[in-house]
Scaffold this motif. Sequence first.
Motif, PDB file in Angstrom:
ATOM      1  N   UNK A   1     -61.242  96.735 -17.119  1.00  0.00           N
ATOM      2  CA  UNK A   1     -61.566  96.684 -18.536  1.00  0.00           C
ATOM      3  C   UNK A   1     -62.036  97.990 -19.117  1.00  0.00           C
ATOM      4  N   UNK A   2     -61.933  99.100 -18.373  1.00  0.00           N
ATOM      5  CA  UNK A   2     -62.329 100.400 -18.904  1.00  0.00           C
ATOM      6  C   UNK A   2     -61.202 100.983 -19.742  1.00  0.00           C
ATOM      7  N   UNK A   3     -61.573 101.640 -20.834  1.00  0.00           N
ATOM      8  CA  UNK A   3     -60.569 102.236 -21.707  1.00  0.00           C
ATOM      9  C   UNK A   3     -59.977 103.480 -21.058  1.00  0.00           C
ATOM     10  N   UNK A   4     -58.655 103.550 -21.111  1.00  0.00           N
ATOM     11  CA  UNK A   4     -57.965 104.736 -20.603  1.00  0.00           C
ATOM     12  C   UNK A   4     -57.389 105.586 -21.724  1.00  0.00           C
ATOM     13  N   UNK A   5     -57.011 104.969 -22.839  1.00  0.00           N
ATOM     14  CA  UNK A   5     -56.476 105.723 -23.979  1.00  0.00           C
ATOM     15  C   UNK A   5     -56.398 104.787 -25.184  1.00  0.00           C
ATOM     16  N   UNK A   6     -56.073 105.367 -26.332  1.00  0.00           N
ATOM     17  CA  UNK A   6     -55.904 104.608 -27.565  1.00  0.00           C
ATOM     18  C   UNK A   6     -54.473 104.750 -28.047  1.00  0.00           C
TER      19      UNK A   6
ATOM     20  N   UNK B   1     -69.398 103.119  -8.012  1.00  0.00           N
ATOM     21  CA  UNK B   1     -70.433 103.942  -8.635  1.00  0.00           C
ATOM     22  C   UNK B   1     -70.468 103.786 -10.138  1.00  0.00           C
ATOM     23  N   UNK B   2     -69.282 103.539 -10.750  1.00  0.00           N
ATOM     24  CA  UNK B   2     -69.250 103.358 -12.203  1.00  0.00           C
ATOM     25  C   UNK B   2     -70.007 102.107 -12.611  1.00  0.00           C
ATOM     26  N   UNK B   3     -69.948 101.059 -11.739  1.00  0.00           N
ATOM     27  CA  UNK B   3     -70.654  99.830 -12.035  1.00  0.00           C
ATOM     28  C   UNK B   3     -72.153 100.040 -11.882  1.00  0.00           C
ATOM     29  N   UNK B   4     -72.577 100.662 -10.766  1.00  0.00           N
ATOM     30  CA  UNK B   4     -73.993 100.811 -10.490  1.00  0.00           C
ATOM     31  C   UNK B   4     -74.681 101.750 -11.477  1.00  0.00           C
TER      32      UNK B   4
ATOM     33  N   UNK C   1     -64.941 105.814 -20.052  1.00  0.00           N
ATOM     34  CA  UNK C   1     -64.174 104.679 -20.559  1.00  0.00           C
ATOM     35  C   UNK C   1     -64.917 103.362 -20.440  1.00  0.00           C
ATOM     36  N   UNK C   2     -66.246 103.417 -20.257  1.00  0.00           N
ATOM     37  CA  UNK C   2     -67.030 102.210 -20.046  1.00  0.00           C
ATOM     38  C   UNK C   2     -67.484 101.561 -21.351  1.00  0.00           C
ATOM     39  N   UNK C   3     -67.445 102.299 -22.432  1.00  0.00           N
ATOM     40  CA  UNK C   3     -67.775 101.759 -23.748  1.00  0.00           C
ATOM     41  C   UNK C   3     -67.096 102.622 -24.800  1.00  0.00           C
ATOM     42  N   UNK C   4     -66.905 102.056 -25.974  1.00  0.00           N
ATOM     43  CA  UNK C   4     -66.223 102.790 -27.042  1.00  0.00           C
ATOM     44  C   UNK C   4     -66.438 102.078 -28.369  1.00  0.00           C
ATOM     45  N   UNK C   5     -66.212 102.805 -29.441  1.00  0.00           N
ATOM     46  CA  UNK C   5     -66.206 102.239 -30.791  1.00  0.00           C
ATOM     47  C   UNK C   5     -64.884 102.602 -31.438  1.00  0.00           C
ATOM     48  N   UNK C   6     -64.189 101.610 -31.948  1.00  0.00           N
ATOM     49  CA  UNK C   6     -62.922 101.852 -32.640  1.00  0.00           C
ATOM     50  C   UNK C   6     -63.026 101.354 -34.073  1.00  0.00           C
TER      51      UNK C   6
END
Length: 360
Positions: A333-338, A3-6, A52-57
């Motif tokens: 490839x999804x972000x889980x933490x920094x 579902x996260x992909x779709x 966690x599908x996108x982020x800016x660092x």
Amino acid sequence: MNSAVSAVDDTDRALVHALQLAPRASWERLAPVLGTRPDTLARRWERLTGAGEAWISGLGLRTGTSAPCMAWVEVMCDAGASPTVGATLVADPQSLGLEHTTGGRDLLAFVAVPDLPALYRYLSFRVQRIPGVVGTRSSMVTAVHYAPDRWRLDQLTPVQIGLLTGRGRRSSAPGAVVAPPLTAMTEEDRPLALALAADGRRSVASLARECGMSESTVRRRLGRLEAGQSLRYSCAMASALSGWPVAATLWAEVPEYDVGECAAVAVGLRETRTCMSVSGRWNVMITARLRTVEGLSRYTSELSRRLPGMRITDSAVALHVRKSEAQVLDERGRRTRTVTPDIWAELVPPAGPERAGPGV
């Protein structure tokens, strides 16, 4: 289908591309470029970042005007030990990137520290003493020709890109823009840079509260650091959702007088994510994002065709990118933490007499 992909569509990818070009732009500025409402963009970004599908660092790693000491570190492990070793290295602020990879190494880490003595301490008293590590091999970065924060999804049209930047799609290629003078990153600036590591779009008000500064001081410092390239932002999307799910690394030998041409050719290829000069048995390392594993052969063939003097000595495909630019990632490839990239944190050697580890 997951579902996260779709749930991710081309509008989401266009939003990510826009934020790659203008990371801290307001929703009001982005809305007319993307043809939607500001509140719609805000909701989409909240959904993407929440999953966690996108982020800016934000990364600000300079010591004064000096660039950090950076190295690619190949790590060889006992059979079955690489998952545990990888989990240990992921937690280190000095390890900005880490992947399980094919080829003659189990792990490939990208390390940044303030100086050469710090790199020696990190390799000798940290990496080489992790249980399960049987050897390391390091390649010092001597020049960065193309950095990962400049890689783009290419979802927007040239007109949309021009509205955001006033330049063309690959305008960050060598020779396109004259870089401004570097600005020093002071110790007083570091808390501000580190506060942006997990969220490069944090408001000035929240940064001021956390860092104990006035909002005007935050705005002034951000403007100075951004203009002088001491603080850079990177917007990324989970690899499984981006359309470019495969990460690969190439090691190459190039005559020293051809390194500049090599960098220009590599940057001209859509797949290239980084290009760096390094020390060691090879003098150039290139990383790429590919649509398929089979695309690696086409990519290397195109590089070799355009650069007959280059000899690709090794290549590897990432089995799992566990960390990228201080962001810890899952298998999709999804972000889980920094992991806050405090590369200045002092390493405390383990108790007991100093011993030599496997070769650096």
